[in-house]
Design a protein around this motif. Sequence first.
Motif, PDB file in Angstrom:
ATOM      1  N   GLN B  23     -14.180 -38.047   2.717  1.00 15.47           N
ATOM      2  CA  GLN B  23     -13.842 -36.703   2.260  1.00 15.47           C
ATOM      3  C   GLN B  23     -15.144 -35.931   2.053  1.00 15.47           C
ATOM      4  N   ARG B  25     -17.937 -33.416   0.629  1.00 18.93           N
ATOM      5  CA  ARG B  25     -18.157 -32.944  -0.729  1.00 18.93           C
ATOM      6  C   ARG B  25     -17.710 -31.486  -0.833  1.00 18.93           C
ATOM      7  N   ARG B  26     -17.134 -31.107  -1.961  1.00 20.95           N
ATOM      8  CA  ARG B  26     -16.695 -29.711  -2.136  1.00 20.95           C
ATOM      9  C   ARG B  26     -17.844 -28.896  -2.714  1.00 20.95           C
ATOM     10  N   TYR B  28     -18.156 -25.963  -4.578  1.00 22.47           N
ATOM     11  CA  TYR B  28     -17.505 -24.905  -5.367  1.00 22.47           C
ATOM     12  C   TYR B  28     -18.473 -23.758  -5.629  1.00 22.47           C
ATOM     13  N   TRP B  31     -18.554 -21.244  -2.817  1.00 27.34           N
ATOM     14  CA  TRP B  31     -17.368 -20.371  -2.785  1.00 27.34           C
ATOM     15  C   TRP B  31     -17.468 -19.299  -3.848  1.00 27.34           C
TER      16      TRP B  31
END
Lengths: 254, 299
Positions: B23, B25-26, B28, B31
């Motif tokens: 998965q 990495r997000r 944030y 964004w």
Amino acid sequence: MSAMVVAVDVNKYFGPFQALQNVSLEINHGEVLCIIGPSGSGKSTLLRCVNQLERIDSGAIWIDDELVGFRQDGNKLYELTDAEISRQRLASGMVFQKFNLFAHMTVLENIIEGPVIVQKRAKSSVIPEAMALLERVGLADKKDAYPSELSGGQQQRIAIARALAMKPKLMLFDEPTSALDPELVSEVLNVMRDLATSGMTMIVVTHELGFAREVAHRVVFMDRGKIVETGTPHDILTSPKEKRTQDFIAAVLS
Amino acid sequence: MTNIDSAVTIPPAKYSIAHLKHQPRRHYGRWLAAALIILALALIVKAFAQGQIAWPVVAQFFTAPAILAGLWNTILMTICAMALGLVLGVIFAIMIMSPNPVLKYVAVFYIWFFRGTPLLLQLLLWFNLALIFPTLGIPGLFEMRTVDFMTPFMATLLGLGINQGAYTAEVVRGGILSVDNGQIEAAKVIGMTRLTMLRRIILPQAMRVIIPPVGNEVISMVKLTSVASVIQYAEIIRNAQTVYYANNRVMELLIVSAIWYLAVVTVLSIGQHLLEKHYSKSQGRRTGKRTAPAAAEGA
């Protein structure tokens, strides 16, 4: 044999450091002279004084009876202009330890630069001569290469060809093999050996005692700015009289 | 051998993770930053859309003859002043490195004076030269009135070019210093005089170091020409001003000017990028190949 280069009581200082102390020396036409000695002994400086890369502080040097760097008028010595010094430099060709090929020019351009730009000769007659010199040093196929694309040994052979293209009376070699990988030394020494055989007058500053023994007519040992001993290769390299020469030879051969 | 096999064949269940999915990495923070910037941009766009800017006027004057003439004069002056600056820069760089103390100190003084005073002041001095020297010329040979000679074009050319020369001299000096001393000695021993050596050996090799910063200076020069508007040189801002004094569309014409400057500088930046790539490539080719043939020959 008659004297080509005569140096009398040459002194040279770098600030307070005396690089040459009353050095006197004669080199005959067609003679191959090797200068050996520890680093800092003044052997390169002496060579550089002969073609005026360094200015001597006192004494005098003649090349073929022409006073180097000065014009004598009565009892006075007048320093030469830059243009006259440049003209005198044409008497000798020089080969450097670090080759110093012109980095932005191809091999052929390096060789014809002097004859065409300085001696103002026609390109059409210079190029065949340059190619013949490249044949002689065994690198005709590299004529369009840039210096950085060549090995050290190849660059040094090109540097020899470049010096010869000026048709000098005298060739000066300043430790020509010291910057080379060991396996490339012999290709350069072979070219120099050929040149010696052809009768060129040569002064060679070198650490290659084998070359000196085989090719030199005379060997000079220098230490601390002075000529310690001069003689045949056998005299100097096999049975030196002076203690300092004996120590140096022993240290190099060990 | 058997050890390795056993290590591969009997891993405990917890070490077999091949079936699990990766998965990413997000981000944030990214964004959030993007959201804030879009909001800010939206506010700015809204402000400009609702502000009293007549966009049709911008479009109308974008290719107006007065603006295009100004653009041409800006480009012409950039080329002329930069050419003068380069010539002077090379001459003064050579002088400052000369063994002749007179030449050296003349060059030191030149650089000191023209780097030490504001460009605007220099432009005003040239433009007003007639106040102290009513006529120019060589006594007995020719003579002319200073006001006839010192047009806005000449005053700007002299002001920008001579000022640029002082900066370019330092760039060229740096380039000359970058050339290896061995190259100079090699040139000397084949009998080259100082000037031949500079022309044939030193300057061609110094170019590699000189060209990238000079590209930068060209871009600066495009914008520096705007200072000449104060001495009535008809470059782009001067002409925009002339127009808006007549029609009062101040912001519209300034926006037109800004777009043209950005356009010219963008083209030059691309050119500079290509030039630098070209020079770094030729450098890379030379240093990159240095070891390979040597190794090949040794083998």
